[in-house]
Design a protein around this motif. Structure first.
Motif: not given
Length: 259
Positions: A171-180, A182-200
């Motif tokens: 949900l956080a990667i969809k922008g649908s969950w408040i980052p504050d 999240l139980e583990d914002p670091v893990d989610v940000a890493v997953k998001l960055l991985e997506k961004i690095i792959q795509n743009r």
């Protein structure tokens, strides 16, 4: 292991809207148009013989060629309108659809559904030509469903974001969950960055002036260093950096996109 969150409240709202509405406008985010389609809600609409129009919002955040590609894919199942609340594009097309629909029935009720933060309230305010729905980059600002009169016989049903049975990080990667929250914002940000690095990957350099590396965690550290987010002792504040990246994604400050 974290469980997918329950969606009993949202399911009851979705079913209520689907029984009240003649037609559904499902709003999706142009940056991740396929990921922000709610297939569960679409299936519920199909079971009730309700026509679904997909409104791809935030088209100002992506190239035209990308949004056209998304439109071609989605149009195999549902009619699509390209929309930008920011630029007011697509408004005339939506108004034309509403006009056609209102010829079919005496009173028309349009259920506006979608994930939190896709821009349902912005769509409603654009059509109404004034602020009647709460808009905020914070997901989940619309609390209960509201009936908004658009015209003599036309009503829009504004709804809270409908989240189905999904994990917080999805949900956080969809922008649908408040980052504050999240139980583990670091893990989610890493997953998001991985997506961004792959795509743009250039989106990271545009947003932070940092050249990404293949390792998303190292990229996260580089962003923290650039932002000078530090904790006592001078080490990088990884959690603060992660939340900043997730908030920037929600607000549309990171210009990345994928199907």
């Amino acid at each position: 292991m974290e469980k997918p969150r329950e969606w009993l409240r949202e399911k009851s709202i979705a079913k209520k809207i689907l029984s009240e509405a003649n037609v559904i406008f499902e709003v999706v985010d142009a940056r991740i148009p396929l990921k922000t389609r709610n297939k569960v809600v679409e299936q519920l609409a199909k079971e009730r013989n309700k026509k679904v129009f997909i409104i791809i919002n935030k088209t100002d955040l992506v190239p035209e060629s990308f949004v056209q590609k998304a439109k071609n894919i989605i149009e195999k199942e549902h009619p699509v309108v390209l929309f930008s609340a920011h630029r007011k594009t697509g408004k005339k097309e939506i108004e034309k659809i509403i006009k056609e629909l209102s010829k079919e029935k005496k009173v028309i009720k349009i259920g506006v559904l979608g994930y939190p933060n896709v821009g349902k309230s912005s769509l409603i305010n654009t059509l109404k030509r004034k602020k009647v729905a709460t808009t905020s980059p914070k997901p989940g600002m619309t609390r209960g469903e509201k009936l908004i009169k658009l015209d003599k016989n036309v009503y829009l049903i504004d709804t809270p974001g409908i989240i189905t049975l999904e994990f917080q990080d999805e949900l956080a990667i969809k922008g649908s969950w408040i980052p504050d929250k999240l139980e583990d914002p670091v893990d989610v940000a890493v997953k998001l960055l991985e997506k961004i690095i792959q795509n743009r990957p250039e989106a990271i350099e545009e947003a932070y002036g940092v050249k990404p590396v293949d390792d998303p965690f190292k990229t996260l550290e580089k962003i923290g260093e650039k932002l000078n987010y530090r904790i006592s002792g001078g080490t990088i504040d990884i959690e603060r950096t992660a939340k900043k990246i997730l908030w920037d994604w929600i607000k549309g400050n990171i210009k990345a996109y994928w199907l």
